[in-house]
Design a protein around this motif. Structure first.
Motif, PDB file in Angstrom:
ATOM      1  N   PRO A 235     -15.895 -25.423 -13.773  1.00  0.00           N
ATOM      2  CA  PRO A 235     -15.083 -24.982 -12.628  1.00  0.00           C
ATOM      3  C   PRO A 235     -14.344 -26.179 -12.020  1.00  0.00           C
ATOM      4  O   PRO A 235     -14.973 -27.107 -11.513  1.00  0.00           O
ATOM      5  CB  PRO A 235     -16.114 -24.423 -11.645  1.00  0.00           C
ATOM      6  N   CYS A 236     -13.032 -26.158 -12.082  1.00  0.00           N
ATOM      7  CA  CYS A 236     -12.228 -27.269 -11.576  1.00  0.00           C
ATOM      8  C   CYS A 236     -11.144 -26.785 -10.616  1.00  0.00           C
ATOM      9  O   CYS A 236     -10.089 -27.421 -10.491  1.00  0.00           O
ATOM     10  CB  CYS A 236     -11.602 -28.048 -12.733  1.00  0.00           C
ATOM     11  N   ALA A 237     -11.386 -25.660  -9.960  1.00  0.00           N
ATOM     12  CA  ALA A 237     -10.424 -25.137  -8.991  1.00  0.00           C
ATOM     13  C   ALA A 237     -11.050 -25.186  -7.602  1.00  0.00           C
ATOM     14  O   ALA A 237     -11.421 -26.252  -7.143  1.00  0.00           O
ATOM     15  CB  ALA A 237     -10.009 -23.722  -9.390  1.00  0.00           C
ATOM     16  N   LEU A 238     -11.192 -24.047  -6.948  1.00  0.00           N
ATOM     17  CA  LEU A 238     -11.767 -24.010  -5.611  1.00  0.00           C
ATOM     18  C   LEU A 238     -13.242 -23.632  -5.658  1.00  0.00           C
ATOM     19  O   LEU A 238     -13.791 -23.301  -6.700  1.00  0.00           O
ATOM     20  CB  LEU A 238     -10.984 -23.036  -4.734  1.00  0.00           C
ATOM     21  N   GLY A 239     -13.894 -23.682  -4.481  1.00  0.00           N
ATOM     22  CA  GLY A 239     -15.329 -23.480  -4.421  1.00  0.00           C
ATOM     23  C   GLY A 239     -15.741 -22.020  -4.379  1.00  0.00           C
ATOM     24  O   GLY A 239     -14.920 -21.101  -4.359  1.00  0.00           O
ATOM     25  N   GLY A 240     -17.069 -21.820  -4.374  1.00  0.00           N
ATOM     26  CA  GLY A 240     -17.633 -20.492  -4.261  1.00  0.00           C
ATOM     27  C   GLY A 240     -17.525 -19.633  -5.498  1.00  0.00           C
ATOM     28  O   GLY A 240     -17.777 -18.423  -5.436  1.00  0.00           O
ATOM     29  N   VAL A 241     -17.178 -20.231  -6.636  1.00  0.00           N
ATOM     30  CA  VAL A 241     -16.953 -19.420  -7.844  1.00  0.00           C
ATOM     31  C   VAL A 241     -18.261 -19.015  -8.517  1.00  0.00           C
ATOM     32  O   VAL A 241     -18.263 -18.120  -9.367  1.00  0.00           O
ATOM     33  CB  VAL A 241     -16.046 -20.158  -8.855  1.00  0.00           C
TER      34      VAL A 241
END
Length: 358
Positions: A235-241
Motif C-alpha cells: 500500500p503506497c497511497a493513503l491510509g486506512g486501506v
C-alpha cells in the motif's frame, strides 16, 4: 469530536488551526510528542471532505511520526501538518507562504517537509516565511527529495520480510502488487526491477498509470489491486486501506508498503497476524524520508552516505520487530509499538532523573 479528550487519550501536546482568507489557507498542525526533539513531519495537502476528517488525519499521522522517529533512533518528535484543498486546483505561492508563516508561529516546535500533495517547490515558498523547513533541494543546502530514501527503506523492509517468509531476502520472481504509483512507489519499483520482480501497479491518476506502462509494468484498476494474487501487497497511497472489509480479500503472504496509517484500527493488525500475513508496520519501513531529513541537521551538513547507511538499517529494525513478534507471540504491529515506546520511556526517565538532580 471532543478534541481535548482525544488529544489527552493519545498523548498529543498541541493542535493548532490556521486560516488565511487572502490566500484561502485552511490548515491544521498537530504536535504529538517532543520527548526526543522537535516534532518533525511532512505537510499533506488533500481535498478533505470536512475539517473533522482533516483533524483526524493530522492526529493519527503525527502520532505515527513519533513512533517512526523513535523506532529509527532519530532525535525528532512527531508532528504533522495538513492543508485542506485540492493541490491540483488551489495551490499557490501565496497559500504556501501563508502556511510557512503558520509554521513559524510555533517557534521551532514543529519542522515541516513534504508529504502527499506538496513538493520541494512548495518548501521553497514556505522557506521565504520560516526557517523551520527541512528537506529543501540540495542546491539550497537541504537533503533533497525524501522519496528516494523512503523507497530504499521500503525495499529493505520487504527483504527482511522475505527472509522470514521464504528463507531468503531475494525478491526475484516474486509478485508485488503496488497500490499507488507516486514518487515513493516509483523509487521502490526501481529497486524491485533490478531484482527482476514481477510488479503490478494501480493509481487513481491516469498519468501515473501511463508512466507505469512506459516502464513496462503491469497495470490494473484501483478496485482490483486488493484482490491481486501476489506475494507482497504494497500500500503506497493513503491510509486506512487495511480494514475488516479489505483484509479478507488479500491474496498475499506479506504486506509492506509506504502509505502512512495503513491499519484502520489496532484490531486490523491483529487480524493480519491471525491470518498468517506478515505485516511490516508502515512507520518502521517508510522511515527513510525522515532519516534523510535528519541527515541534513548536523553541523557538517547533509551527507547522502550517512542517510543511506541509516536507511539500510531498516532491514535490521524490521528483523528485530519480527523476532519480538515471534518470541512474545504478538502481532508485528504491537511489537513495533513496543519498540518505539521503550525508547520514549527510556528518554523520559533520563529527563526525569536530570530534573530531580537539579
Amino acid at each position: 469530536m471532543n478534541i481535548l479528550e482525544h488529544m489527552n487519550a493519545e498523548g498529543h501536546e498541541q493542535v493548532a488551526m490556521f486560516s488565511d482568507p487572502a490566500s484561502g489557507l485552511k490548515a491544521i498542525i498537530a504536535v504529538h510528542d517532543t520527548t526526543l526533539g522537535p516534532a518533525c513531519g511532512g505537510t499533506r495537502m488533500w481535498p478533505y471532505e470536512s475539517e473533522a476528517e482533516a483533524l483526524t488525519d493530522a492526529l493519527r499521522l503525527s502520532q505515527a511520526m513519533t513512533y517512526k522517529s523513535a523506532a529509527a533512533g532519530l532525535h525528532f518528535g512527531g508532528g504533522k501538518g495538513v492543508i485542506i484543498g485540492d493541490p491540483h486546483k488551489v495551490k499557490s505561492e501565496a497559500l504556501m507562504r501563508a502556511y510557512g508563516r503558520s509554521v513559524d508561529t510555533l517557534g521551532g516546535r514543529y519542522l515541516t517537509t513534504t508529504d502527499v500533495g506538496t513538493t520541494a517547490r512548495d518548501l521553497e515558498f514556505m522557506r521565504q516565511e520560516t526557517r523551520h523547513v527541512t528537506g529543501l533541494p540540495v542546491s539550497l543546502g537541504g537533503s533533497g527529495d525524501t522519496s528516494i530514501m523512503t523507497g530504499l527503506g521500503l525495499y529493505m523492509g520487504m527483504k527482511a520480510c522475505a527472509e522470514e517468509v521464504w528463507g531468503n531476502g531475494g525478491l526475484r520472481g516474486k509478485t508485488v502488487a503496488v497500490q499507488g504509483f507516486g514518487k515513493v512507489a516509483s523509487h521502490l519499483c526501481e529497486h524491485l526491477m533490478e531484482e527482476d520482480t514481477r510488479i503490478v501497479v494501480t493509481d487513481v491518476f491516469e498519468d501515473a498509470l501511463d508512466r507505469a506502462r512506459d516502464w513496462g509494468l503491469e497495470v490494473t484498476s484501483p478496485n482490483s489491486i486488493m484482490t491481486t494474487d501476489c506475494d507482497i501487497f504494497a500500500p503506497c497511497a493513503l491510509g486506512g486501506v487495511l480494514n475488516s472489509q479489505t483484509i479478507p480479500q488479500l491474496k498475499c503472504r506479506v504486506v509492506a508498503g509506504g502509505a502512512n496509517n495503513q491499519l484502520l484500527s489496532d484490531d486490523d493488525g491483529e487480524e493480519l497476524h491471525r491470518r498468517g500475513i506478515l505485516y511490516a508496520p508502515d512507520y518502521i519501513i517508510n522511515a527513510g524520508g525522515i532519516i534523510n531529513v535528519e541527515a541534513e541537521m548536523g553541523d557538517a551538513g547533509y551527507s547522502p552516505e550517512r542517510a543511506r547507511e541509516k536507511t539500510e538499517r531498516i532491514h535490521e529494525i524490521m528483523g528485530s520487530v519480527i523476532r519480538t513478534s515471534q518470541a512474545e507471540e504478538i502481532s508485528t504491529a504491537v511489537a513495533a509499538a513496543h519498540l518505539a515506546e521503550e525508547r520514549l520511556d527510556s528518554v523520559r526517565r533520563i529527563r526525569s532523573m536530570r530534573r530531580s538532580c537539579q
